[in-house]
Design an enzyme around this catalytic site. Sequence first.
Site, mmCIF file in Angstrom:
data_model
loop_
_atom_site.group_PDB
_atom_site.id
_atom_site.type_symbol
_atom_site.label_atom_id
_atom_site.label_comp_id
_atom_site.label_asym_id
_atom_site.label_seq_id
_atom_site.Cartn_x
_atom_site.Cartn_y
_atom_site.Cartn_z
ATOM 1 N N ARG A 1 -5.279 40.581 60.888
ATOM 2 C CA ARG A 1 -4.049 40.436 61.683
ATOM 3 C C ARG A 1 -3.166 39.333 61.120
ATOM 4 O O ARG A 1 -1.936 39.455 61.084
ATOM 5 C CB ARG A 1 -4.407 40.175 63.144
ATOM 6 C CG ARG A 1 -3.199 40.197 64.052
ATOM 7 C CD ARG A 1 -3.597 40.207 65.518
ATOM 8 N NE ARG A 1 -4.326 38.995 65.893
ATOM 9 C CZ ARG A 1 -4.913 38.821 67.076
ATOM 10 N NH1 ARG A 1 -4.858 39.771 67.991
ATOM 11 N NH2 ARG A 1 -5.551 37.706 67.343
ATOM 12 N N HIS B 1 18.725 28.799 58.095
ATOM 13 C CA HIS B 1 18.049 29.993 58.604
ATOM 14 C C HIS B 1 17.451 30.852 57.488
ATOM 15 O O HIS B 1 16.386 31.434 57.643
ATOM 16 C CB HIS B 1 19.013 30.841 59.442
ATOM 17 C CG HIS B 1 19.312 30.252 60.782
ATOM 18 N ND1 HIS B 1 20.022 29.081 60.919
ATOM 19 C CD2 HIS B 1 18.998 30.661 62.034
ATOM 20 C CE1 HIS B 1 20.129 28.800 62.211
ATOM 21 N NE2 HIS B 1 19.511 29.735 62.906
ATOM 22 N N GLU C 1 1.401 44.008 78.599
ATOM 23 C CA GLU C 1 0.180 43.209 78.427
ATOM 24 C C GLU C 1 0.315 41.944 79.258
ATOM 25 O O GLU C 1 1.240 41.818 80.049
ATOM 26 C CB GLU C 1 -0.048 42.884 76.947
ATOM 27 C CG GLU C 1 1.086 42.088 76.316
ATOM 28 C CD GLU C 1 0.893 41.803 74.834
ATOM 29 O OE1 GLU C 1 -0.253 41.756 74.353
ATOM 30 O OE2 GLU C 1 1.915 41.599 74.152
ATOM 31 N N TYR D 1 -0.106 32.682 63.675
ATOM 32 C CA TYR D 1 -1.302 31.923 64.032
ATOM 33 C C TYR D 1 -2.400 32.865 64.482
ATOM 34 O O TYR D 1 -2.160 34.049 64.759
ATOM 35 C CB TYR D 1 -0.992 30.898 65.137
ATOM 36 C CG TYR D 1 -0.837 31.513 66.515
ATOM 37 C CD1 TYR D 1 0.326 32.184 66.871
ATOM 38 C CD2 TYR D 1 -1.860 31.434 67.454
ATOM 39 C CE1 TYR D 1 0.461 32.757 68.127
ATOM 40 C CE2 TYR D 1 -1.732 31.999 68.715
ATOM 41 C CZ TYR D 1 -0.561 32.662 69.044
ATOM 42 O OH TYR D 1 -0.432 33.244 70.277
ATOM 43 N N ARG E 1 16.732 22.326 56.803
ATOM 44 C CA ARG E 1 16.970 23.359 57.814
ATOM 45 C C ARG E 1 18.076 24.321 57.393
ATOM 46 O O ARG E 1 19.214 23.927 57.169
ATOM 47 C CB ARG E 1 17.313 22.714 59.161
ATOM 48 C CG ARG E 1 17.383 23.740 60.281
ATOM 49 C CD ARG E 1 17.659 23.111 61.634
ATOM 50 N NE ARG E 1 17.668 24.153 62.666
ATOM 51 C CZ ARG E 1 18.713 24.943 62.887
ATOM 52 N NH1 ARG E 1 19.825 24.791 62.200
ATOM 53 N NH2 ARG E 1 18.642 25.881 63.820
HETATM 54 N N1 PDD Z 1 -3.730 35.039 72.792
HETATM 55 N N2 PDD Z 1 -1.690 39.550 73.960
HETATM 56 C C1 PDD Z 1 -1.092 38.376 73.702
HETATM 57 C C2 PDD Z 1 0.364 38.249 73.947
HETATM 58 C C3 PDD Z 1 -1.854 37.283 73.223
HETATM 59 O O1 PDD Z 1 -1.267 36.111 72.960
HETATM 60 C C4 PDD Z 1 -3.246 37.447 73.035
HETATM 61 C C5 PDD Z 1 -4.113 36.336 72.508
HETATM 62 C C6 PDD Z 1 -3.828 38.698 73.326
HETATM 63 C C7 PDD Z 1 -5.283 38.954 73.107
HETATM 64 O O2 PDD Z 1 -5.568 39.007 71.726
HETATM 65 P P1 PDD Z 1 -7.008 38.638 71.169
HETATM 66 O O3 PDD Z 1 -7.951 39.577 71.829
HETATM 67 O O4 PDD Z 1 -6.899 38.885 69.709
HETATM 68 O O5 PDD Z 1 -7.283 37.216 71.526
HETATM 69 C C8 PDD Z 1 -3.013 39.720 73.764
HETATM 70 C C9 PDD Z 1 -4.427 33.955 72.173
HETATM 71 C C10 PDD Z 1 -5.836 33.833 72.603
HETATM 72 C C11 PDD Z 1 -3.612 32.688 72.338
HETATM 73 O O6 PDD Z 1 -2.424 32.765 72.071
HETATM 74 O O7 PDD Z 1 -4.160 31.651 72.698
#
Ligand code: PDD
Length: 289
Positions: free
Chosen positions: A52, A102, A181, A33, A100
Site C-alpha cells: 500500500r 506547490h 468507512e 504513511y 515552498r
Molecule cells: N488508519 N480507513 C481509514 C480512513 C483509515 O485511516 C484506516 C487506518 C483504515 C483501516 O486500515 P488498516 O486496516 O490498514 O489499518 C480504514 C490508521 C490505523 C491510522 O491512520 O492510524
Amino acid sequence: MPATAYVNGRYLPLAGARLPVEDRGTQFADAVYEVVAMFGGRPLDWEAHCWRLRRGLAALFIEGAPSDAALGRIAQTLWRRSRLADGLLYIQVSRGTARRDHGFPEGVRPNLVMTARPFDFRKRLAQQQGGVAVVSLPDQRWKRCDLKTTGLLGAVLAKAEARRLGAFEAMFHLEDGTVTEGASTNMWLVTPSGTLVTHPLSAKILPGVMRDTVLRLAREAQFAVAERPFTLDEARAAPELFLTSTTGPLLPVTRLDDAPVGTGKPGPAATRLATLLWAEIARQTGWTP
Ligand code: PDD
C-alpha cells in the site's frame, strides 16, 4: 533513553526527533504513511503495508524511497532499539524538503520517518466484548481516500466530533446516504440473512489491510460476503455492525447515533470473526492475549 524514532538515517528518542520546517509533508501533506501493528516485535501483514505504501508513493510520483527490504531492516532495528514488545510502528515518507512551492521540486530526496509507540492490544479485547458506539457524520474528505496520505483533516475533525459526542468512531456517509468507512476504520454490516457487507474498493475508501485480512478469513470460514455499498438506513436496520483497522483489529459496533445496533450487544458474526482474526494474529506473530 531507548530510540523510538528514526529520521533519515538516525535512530533517536522521539522527543528529539525533528524534520525541517520546509518538509513537504508539513506544508502540503505531500506524504504517505502506514501504521503497522507489532506483536511481540513481529509485524502483522508487513507485505500488505509495504504494497500500500508503494502504491501511494507511485500515485504521488514520489521517487527514491528505500526498498521494502530496507524499510523492513530499519523497522526491525528501530523496534529492537525501542525495547518495545507490542506496539504501533508508524512509517511516513514525504516528497522531501524544498523551498515552498506547490510544484514538485527538482532533485530532492524523500524524508523517511518511523516511530515506535507502545500499544496495549489487550485493552481492545474488553472493547471487543462490550462493543463500541459510532456516530454518523458527513464524509467531507477529498476524492482520493484510497491514498493513505497525511492529509487527514477530514478524519481529524470527524474523530473530534465523534469523541465530543461520546462515540468511539465516526461513520462517514455521502450525500446520498452511502456509508463509505470510518474516520480511521473500515465499516461492515451483517444483513439479516448473515451476509457480510463492506464498501467495495474505490477512491472513496482506504483499502484497509485488516479489511482485506477479514475478507480472506471470512471467505475461508464460508461466510457469504458482498463488497458493495450500503446506506445509513441499511446500517440502522442491520442486526450487526462492526469495524476493522490495524489498531482495532475488529470491534463490534453496538450503538449507532441514538440507537442500539441489533440487540445492543456484540453479535455472533463479529464475535466469530474476531476470534478468527486473533487466531490469524497468533499464526503470523505467535502473539496470544
Ligand atoms: N488508519 N480507513 C481509514 C480512513 C483509515 O485511516 C484506516 C487506518 C483504515 C483501516 O486500515 P488498516 O486496516 O490498514 O489499518 C480504514 C490508521 C490505523 C491510522 O491512520 O492510524
